[in-house]
Design a protein around this motif. Structure first.
Motif, PDB file in Angstrom:
ATOM      1  N   LEU A 144       0.801  -1.214   0.000  1.00 57.32           N
ATOM      2  CA  LEU A 144       0.000   0.000   0.000  1.00 57.32           C
ATOM      3  C   LEU A 144       0.835   1.266   0.000  1.00 57.32           C
ATOM      4  O   LEU A 144       1.992   1.269   0.385  1.00 57.32           O
ATOM      5  CB  LEU A 144      -1.018   0.005   1.137  1.00 57.32           C
ATOM      6  CG  LEU A 144      -0.686   0.605   2.506  1.00 57.32           C
ATOM      7  CD1 LEU A 144      -1.921   0.577   3.360  1.00 57.32           C
ATOM      8  CD2 LEU A 144       0.424  -0.162   3.159  1.00 57.32           C
ATOM      9  N   THR A 145       0.201   2.326  -0.464  1.00 62.14           N
ATOM     10  CA  THR A 145       0.774   3.665  -0.417  1.00 62.14           C
ATOM     11  C   THR A 145      -0.156   4.502   0.446  1.00 62.14           C
ATOM     12  O   THR A 145      -1.251   4.061   0.819  1.00 62.14           O
ATOM     13  CB  THR A 145       0.842   4.286  -1.809  1.00 62.14           C
ATOM     14  OG1 THR A 145      -0.490   4.470  -2.286  1.00 62.14           O
ATOM     15  CG2 THR A 145       1.618   3.418  -2.781  1.00 62.14           C
ATOM     16  N   PRO A 147      -2.034   7.194  -0.428  1.00 58.93           N
ATOM     17  CA  PRO A 147      -3.374   7.404  -0.997  1.00 58.93           C
ATOM     18  C   PRO A 147      -4.272   6.174  -0.833  1.00 58.93           C
ATOM     19  O   PRO A 147      -5.463   6.299  -0.525  1.00 58.93           O
ATOM     20  CB  PRO A 147      -3.107   7.675  -2.483  1.00 58.93           C
ATOM     21  CG  PRO A 147      -1.683   8.054  -2.590  1.00 58.93           C
ATOM     22  CD  PRO A 147      -0.977   7.474  -1.406  1.00 58.93           C
ATOM     23  N   GLY A 148      -3.695   4.998  -1.043  1.00 55.92           N
ATOM     24  CA  GLY A 148      -4.498   3.775  -0.925  1.00 55.92           C
ATOM     25  C   GLY A 148      -4.946   3.524   0.498  1.00 55.92           C
ATOM     26  O   GLY A 148      -6.090   3.115   0.742  1.00 55.92           O
ATOM     27  N   GLY A 149      -4.036   3.755   1.438  1.00 55.83           N
ATOM     28  CA  GLY A 149      -4.379   3.536   2.840  1.00 55.83           C
ATOM     29  C   GLY A 149      -5.549   4.410   3.266  1.00 55.83           C
ATOM     30  O   GLY A 149      -6.434   3.977   4.007  1.00 55.83           O
ATOM     31  N   ALA A 151      -7.662   5.880   1.048  1.00 57.44           N
ATOM     32  CA  ALA A 151      -8.819   5.605   0.182  1.00 57.44           C
ATOM     33  C   ALA A 151      -9.743   4.580   0.835  1.00 57.44           C
ATOM     34  O   ALA A 151     -10.970   4.647   0.687  1.00 57.44           O
ATOM     35  CB  ALA A 151      -8.345   5.099  -1.179  1.00 57.44           C
ATOM     36  N   ILE A 206      -6.246   8.273  -8.318  1.00 59.00           N
ATOM     37  CA  ILE A 206      -4.951   7.870  -7.738  1.00 59.00           C
ATOM     38  C   ILE A 206      -5.138   6.557  -6.987  1.00 59.00           C
ATOM     39  O   ILE A 206      -4.406   5.592  -7.187  1.00 59.00           O
ATOM     40  CB  ILE A 206      -4.400   8.958  -6.791  1.00 59.00           C
ATOM     41  CG1 ILE A 206      -4.238  10.288  -7.545  1.00 59.00           C
ATOM     42  CG2 ILE A 206      -3.079   8.504  -6.173  1.00 59.00           C
ATOM     43  CD1 ILE A 206      -3.274  10.271  -8.709  1.00 59.00           C
ATOM     44  N   ALA A 207      -6.104   6.531  -6.090  1.00 56.32           N
ATOM     45  CA  ALA A 207      -6.460   5.277  -5.397  1.00 56.32           C
ATOM     46  C   ALA A 207      -7.968   5.350  -5.179  1.00 56.32           C
ATOM     47  O   ALA A 207      -8.438   6.203  -4.429  1.00 56.32           O
ATOM     48  CB  ALA A 207      -5.715   5.145  -4.080  1.00 56.32           C
TER      49      ALA A 207
ATOM     50  N   TYR B 411     -11.624  -1.469   1.034  1.00 59.17           N
ATOM     51  CA  TYR B 411     -10.655  -1.814  -0.019  1.00 59.17           C
ATOM     52  C   TYR B 411     -10.329  -0.567  -0.817  1.00 59.17           C
ATOM     53  O   TYR B 411     -11.010   0.459  -0.718  1.00 59.17           O
ATOM     54  CB  TYR B 411     -11.236  -2.880  -0.962  1.00 59.17           C
ATOM     55  CG  TYR B 411     -12.357  -2.345  -1.814  1.00 59.17           C
ATOM     56  CD1 TYR B 411     -13.659  -2.302  -1.331  1.00 59.17           C
ATOM     57  CD2 TYR B 411     -12.106  -1.811  -3.077  1.00 59.17           C
ATOM     58  CE1 TYR B 411     -14.680  -1.754  -2.089  1.00 59.17           C
ATOM     59  CE2 TYR B 411     -13.126  -1.260  -3.843  1.00 59.17           C
ATOM     60  CZ  TYR B 411     -14.415  -1.245  -3.344  1.00 59.17           C
ATOM     61  OH  TYR B 411     -15.418  -0.685  -4.089  1.00 59.17           O
ATOM     62  N   THR B 412      -9.311  -0.683  -1.661  1.00 60.44           N
ATOM     63  CA  THR B 412      -9.045   0.348  -2.667  1.00 60.44           C
ATOM     64  C   THR B 412      -8.319  -0.286  -3.837  1.00 60.44           C
ATOM     65  O   THR B 412      -7.824  -1.414  -3.743  1.00 60.44           O
ATOM     66  CB  THR B 412      -8.207   1.508  -2.094  1.00 60.44           C
ATOM     67  OG1 THR B 412      -8.104   2.547  -3.081  1.00 60.44           O
ATOM     68  CG2 THR B 412      -6.806   1.051  -1.739  1.00 60.44           C
ATOM     69  N   GLY B 413      -8.268   0.442  -4.930  1.00 64.78           N
ATOM     70  CA  GLY B 413      -7.419   0.083  -6.073  1.00 64.78           C
ATOM     71  C   GLY B 413      -6.418   1.209  -6.232  1.00 64.78           C
ATOM     72  O   GLY B 413      -6.787   2.327  -6.562  1.00 64.78           O
ATOM     73  N   ASP B 414      -5.161   0.925  -5.982  1.00 65.54           N
ATOM     74  CA  ASP B 414      -4.129   1.943  -5.798  1.00 65.54           C
ATOM     75  C   ASP B 414      -3.276   2.048  -7.071  1.00 65.54           C
ATOM     76  O   ASP B 414      -2.609   1.085  -7.451  1.00 65.54           O
ATOM     77  CB  ASP B 414      -3.290   1.521  -4.586  1.00 65.54           C
ATOM     78  CG  ASP B 414      -2.246   2.542  -4.174  1.00 65.54           C
ATOM     79  OD1 ASP B 414      -1.865   3.375  -5.013  1.00 65.54           O
ATOM     80  OD2 ASP B 414      -1.809   2.486  -3.011  1.00 65.54           O
ATOM     81  N   ASN B 415      -3.308   3.209  -7.705  1.00 72.69           N
ATOM     82  CA  ASN B 415      -2.502   3.413  -8.910  1.00 72.69           C
ATOM     83  C   ASN B 415      -1.119   3.964  -8.618  1.00 72.69           C
ATOM     84  O   ASN B 415      -0.289   4.039  -9.519  1.00 72.69           O
ATOM     85  CB  ASN B 415      -3.221   4.375  -9.866  1.00 72.69           C
ATOM     86  CG  ASN B 415      -4.416   3.714 -10.519  1.00 72.69           C
ATOM     87  OD1 ASN B 415      -4.281   2.679 -11.167  1.00 72.69           O
ATOM     88  ND2 ASN B 415      -5.591   4.285 -10.329  1.00 72.69           N
ATOM     89  N   LEU B 416      -0.888   4.349  -7.387  1.00 73.33           N
ATOM     90  CA  LEU B 416       0.437   4.892  -7.051  1.00 73.33           C
ATOM     91  C   LEU B 416       1.413   3.778  -6.676  1.00 73.33           C
ATOM     92  O   LEU B 416       2.584   3.815  -7.047  1.00 73.33           O
ATOM     93  CB  LEU B 416       0.321   5.900  -5.900  1.00 73.33           C
ATOM     94  CG  LEU B 416       1.611   6.624  -5.498  1.00 73.33           C
ATOM     95  CD1 LEU B 416       2.152   7.482  -6.646  1.00 73.33           C
ATOM     96  CD2 LEU B 416       1.383   7.510  -4.275  1.00 73.33           C
ATOM     97  N   ALA B 417       0.911   2.766  -5.987  1.00 77.64           N
ATOM     98  CA  ALA B 417       1.777   1.642  -5.608  1.00 77.64           C
ATOM     99  C   ALA B 417       2.297   0.974  -6.873  1.00 77.64           C
ATOM    100  O   ALA B 417       1.563   0.851  -7.858  1.00 77.64           O
ATOM    101  CB  ALA B 417       0.983   0.632  -4.782  1.00 77.64           C
ATOM    102  N   TYR B 426      -6.118  -3.807  -2.577  1.00 74.81           N
ATOM    103  CA  TYR B 426      -5.937  -4.409  -1.249  1.00 74.81           C
ATOM    104  C   TYR B 426      -7.071  -3.966  -0.355  1.00 74.81           C
ATOM    105  O   TYR B 426      -7.819  -3.030  -0.689  1.00 74.81           O
ATOM    106  CB  TYR B 426      -4.573  -4.056  -0.633  1.00 74.81           C
ATOM    107  CG  TYR B 426      -4.167  -2.612  -0.730  1.00 74.81           C
ATOM    108  CD1 TYR B 426      -4.587  -1.678   0.208  1.00 74.81           C
ATOM    109  CD2 TYR B 426      -3.333  -2.175  -1.759  1.00 74.81           C
ATOM    110  CE1 TYR B 426      -4.194  -0.355   0.130  1.00 74.81           C
ATOM    111  CE2 TYR B 426      -2.937  -0.837  -1.855  1.00 74.81           C
ATOM    112  CZ  TYR B 426      -3.380   0.061  -0.902  1.00 74.81           C
ATOM    113  OH  TYR B 426      -2.995   1.378  -0.985  1.00 74.81           O
TER     114      TYR B 426
END
Lengths: 400, 481
Positions: A144-145, A147-149, A151, A206-207, B411-417, B426
């Motif tokens: 994870l990054t 933004p994802g965390g 999101a 982005i996420a 959950y998310t769909g991460d475009n930065l990772a 994840y």
């Protein structure tokens, strides 16, 4: 019974650099700039400083370990200096060290410096987390990054309160658009353009569900504060700003490994807020707080923070957002300087940059973005991820 | 009498129509039109022969207790590691007890039957898990690019509750160099396909079959099903004629749906045969590669009750599929073209082998702990209970999560990772029986993911560190079928 430090400590000088992609300036350059401004603001000399705290996070792409880079850069004369790191609360953590030092009587005057030079990695976003969480990171932690965390906070929030992605994203877009407007009035901000709600909602993802304008920028910057005991503040200036509450809450780890948490808010924000309000003697935050700088690393973070800080009731932040409650001309203006959204987020500097805005507002020196007659300002930092965080909440006032 | 006591299979989620390959590479070798039919199974970017073998073994394991298993044999010609036993990666992923015998069988596409024979011959009442997984690389433009497919099969062998008795075998060995590869090489060198067809499949397989029939005084017509691991469709007719089999006897090799899975091929086709077999059926299994092994099985009445066990097997996995319609994605998944992974993608923290070893089955088998005081399952293993209302110290027992079902709390769909297949998906997985883990998701697309979606656990490659010769394995969540 602990008393806290309400009204024990005063800020007598502050400095803050312009934030941005400062390709031509090093972390040292930024520290010197911030420090010079703070010394002049406080009207003291370097030799008057008894001890220093230094907040920075990604030392490996930045200043290296220890407090050496602070003392060597400023040529501090063999005084106690301590580097602190606590994710995105690193800046406020250094401020806390300085405040506790003067509150305890161990020092007369203390310095808190926060700096981060992030734009030497060669790519966007924060530096790769690598071993951020220790050696097990790569082995077991999701890829994870930031933004994802965050999101995931939006996904869970939308689900719990029955918001369609369109409805949720529109409320978040209002948050970002409001901050971008404030940023246009903020000379030291990195991003200083108006951004429309439509543009925000249609930006690249982005996420999911966060788009580009739901995310704060990544930039370089430094900010510092000089503090002394409140009882001595009048020796230095007529308009000191007083620390009312200063609290940090760090997760026990339960959010990520126990099902009790519903994923729609940030427990340490709620807990640090409660502790800071108690310390500051605030019983009704929605009525008593004049303005806030909260940790808007992502628009959803700001939304959930409204609720965790008990400004908006649970599940009702969207109503307040859409009513303009947090706009610059609203009841509790939030991110009056544009926030992380417009300043970007040099981790170690951000907390003190936020305090800088409250300091200027409480002194009535915030220029075009000045809030009318503010009494109480609040800053908030959230480090880590909603599921695993370090949070600081600080409350400031302009009267004892 | 020793025999097969359980079977399972795994076919990766992605299937690619061979016409897609031909659209991209047919210009280079128009002759490949002959093999550009049907589709092939393609391992996801986070799968390899070991992860697929683990998936097949889990399918095979069912309710069988792990501590009743005495060993694990793993066969492949596409092992991820030349040194670091691949079978032990699988046995630790399965959380088999330490006192097991593990061995890799490789080097030839008959390695799958070699492993099965090693388990069955002189079984001595040992219960062994025999797996074969294959994930072979083929050069773009080659006919193998079309024919090779990915998949795995697994069998439990033993002497109790036998579904298919092992009655006998016959092996031939031949240094018939149809394909060869040194350890330094990624791709095989092949000789002319017509020669392989005429002198290889068409002569070596019949030798093994004839040897077995003679040894046990059987006729080919005694067998209800014949499994011929001959991936060349063009050789099949002549081969049947050579051994005297009729088309109705010969089990479909699934070339049009899965492809040539090498060492796993005879075992996957055997698994498919068992899914349709009835008590009393005799099955002949014949592998191919550096010779041939012929194995004779006889199905027992236990097969009927066994099928109710809820295994996916070949049929279930064939039904779980997703089109891989972008050829470039296939090239990236197999690391066949340089990809601009960016500086973020290049940054790979070294793996501390000492830390990995210390963490034991927590990482390899997703084993967490359960608090004896409050009963809360938790991951990773910690000494202090994470339940905010408990907090007991040093009162934990091991608790496996890999076989538990869960749902997504968020959950998310991460475009930065950095991901080989962005966005990186994840989420927080809440397990039905308690416990929560933040996990990567795989074998799914973002638009199909929802809060509260049911998921199960899958053993995958979590990261690759090619510069240091390492693949890190861990568990990911996949949508429950």
């Amino acid at each position: 019974m602990a008393q806290g430090i309400n009204n024990e400590v005063a800020i007598i000088g502050m400095g803050c650099t312009t934030f941005g992609e400062l390709w031509d300036r090093s972390a040292s350059d930024l520290m010197v700039d911030a420090f010079q401004e703070a010394l002049e603001d406080a009207g003291i000399e370097k030799k008057d400083i008894d001890a220093a705290w230094f907040g920075t996070c990604f030392d490996e792409v930045n200043v290296g370990k220890s407090a050496l880079s602070l003392t060597k850069t400023l040529k501090l004369p063999f005084i106690p200096a301590t580097r602190v790191e606590n994710f995105c609360a690193s800046g406020t953590e250094s401020f806390r060290g300085a405040c506790y030092a003067v509150a305890s009587g161990a020092c007369d005057i203390a310095l808190a410096m926060g700096v981060e030079k992030l734009k030497d990695t060669g790519y966007g976003g924060l530096p790769d987390f690598g071993n951020l969480l220790g050696s097990q990171n790569r082995a077991i932690f999701a890829n994870l990054t930031a933004p994802g965390g965050f999101a995931m906070l939006a996904t869970a929030y939308f689900d719990k309160y029955g918001l369609s992605p369109e409805e949720g994203k529109r409320a978040l877009a209002h948050i970002s658009s409001k901050s971008h407007h404030n940023g246009t009035l903020s000379p030291k901000a990195h991003l200083r353009s108006e951004v429309s709600i439509e543009k925000i909602m249609n930006a690249p993802i982005i996420a999911w569900p966060l788009g580009l304008f739901d995310c704060c920028g990544v930039s370089d910057g430094a900010a510092c504060a000089i503090v002394c005991r409140a009882s001595r503040a009048s020796e230095f200036r007529k308009d000191p700003v007083y620390v009312k509450g200063l609290q940090i809450a760090v997760t026990s780890g339960e959010e990520m490994a126990h099902q009790k948490w519903d994923g729609t808010h940030v427990i340490p924000t709620y807990r640090a807020g409660c502790a800071a309000f108690k310390e500051a003697g605030i019983t009704n935050p929605r009525e008593e707080i004049s303005m806030m700088e909260v940790h808007d690393c992502f628009s959803i973070t700001e939304l959930s923070t409204y609720e965790d800080l008990q400004i908006s009731p649970r599940g009702k932040a969207v109503e307040d957002i859409e009513a303009g409650f947090f706009d610059l001309d609203g009841t509790i203006p939030c991110q009056t300087d544009g926030g992380l959204k417009c300043f970007g987020h040099p981790i170690g500097a951000s907390g003190i940059r936020m305090i800088y805005e409250e300091y200027k507002q409480l002194q009535g020196k915030a220029g075009e973005r000045q809030v009318a007659s503010p009494r109480i300002g609040l800053t908030h930092n959230l480090g880590g991820f909603p599921c695993m965080s370090v949070v600081s909440v600080a409350v400031f006032g302009n009267t004892l | 009498m020793a025999g097969i006591t359980s079977y399972g299979a795994y076919i990766p989620w992605y299937r690619m129509k061979r016409s897609i390959i031909f659209e991209q590479m047919g210009w280079f070798n128009a002759g490949n039109a002959a093999v550009a039919r049907g589709e092939k199974a393609v391992a996801n970017y986070d799968e390899d022969s070991v992860t697929m073998a683990v998936a097949a073994a889990l399918d095979c394991l069912g309710e069988n207790p792990r501590d009743h298993i005495d060993g694990l044999y793993l066969a492949s010609t596409s092992f991820p590691f030349a040194q670091r036993q691949n079978a032990v990666i699988a046995s630790q992923g399965l959380d088999l007890p330490p006192a097991v015998r593990t061995a890799d069988f490789g080097g030839s596409t008959k390695a799958g039957t070699s492993a099965l024979l090693a388990a069955l011959d002189g079984a001595d009442n040992r219960r062994l898990m025999v797996c074969a997984g294959e994930n072979r690389l083929a050069k773009p433009g080659s006919s193998q690019e079309y024919t090779y497919g990915d998949g795995a099969a697994a069998f439990l062998t033993g002497e109790e509750n036998v579904l298919a008795e092992f009655k006998g075998s016959y092996s031939v060995s031949a240094d018939f160099i149809d394909f060869r590869r040194t350890p330094e090489e990624r791709f095989s060198h092949g000789w002319e396909e017509r020669w392989i067809r005429d002198e290889g499949y068409s002569r070596i397989i019949p030798q093994a079959v004839a040897g077995l029939l003679n040894r046990y005084d059987l006729k080919i017509s005694d067998f209800a099903k014949v499994v011929l691991a001959c991936p060349a469709a063009g050789a099949m007719k002549g081969l049947m004629r050579a051994i005297g089999a009729v088309p109705e006897q010969v089990q479909d090799t699934m070339m049009d749906t899965i492809g040539d899975t090498g060492a796993a091929l005879p075992l996957m086709v055997l698994a498919a045969a068992l899914e349709e077999a009835k008590a009393g059926d005799r099955i002949l299994v014949v592998s191919y590669g550096s010779g041939s092994d012929a194995l004779w099985f006889e199905v027992t009445p236990a097969i009927e009750g066994f099928r109710t066990g809820g295994r996916k097997g070949i049929a279930g996995h064939l039904a779980r599929r997703n089109d891989l319609s972008v050829y470039g994605k296939y090239l990236v998944f197999r690391n066949l073209i340089p990809l601009e992974v960016g500086i973020r993608g290049e940054e790979i923290t070294p793996t501390a082998m000492s830390s990995l070893w210390r963490d034991g089955n927590a990482i390899s088998a997703l084993v967490g702990s359960r608090c004896r005081a409050c009963g809360t399952p938790q991951f990773p293993q910690e000494r202090v209970c994470v339940n905010p209302d408990c907090g007991a110290t040093d009162n934990m027992e091991e608790y496996p999560f890999s076989d538990k079902a869960g749902t997504l709390a968020s959950y998310t769909g991460d475009n930065l990772a950095f991901s080989w297949d962005p966005p990186q998906i994840y989420g927080l997985v809440d397990f039905e029986e308690g416990g929560r883990i933040l996990l990567d998701l795989t074998d799914c697309s973002l638009d199909a993911v929802r809060v509260k979606m049911p998921v199960t656990m899958s053993f995958r490659r979590k990261y690759a560190d090619p510069r240091r010769g390492y693949y890190g394995y861990f568990w990911k969540a996949v949508p429950a079928a």
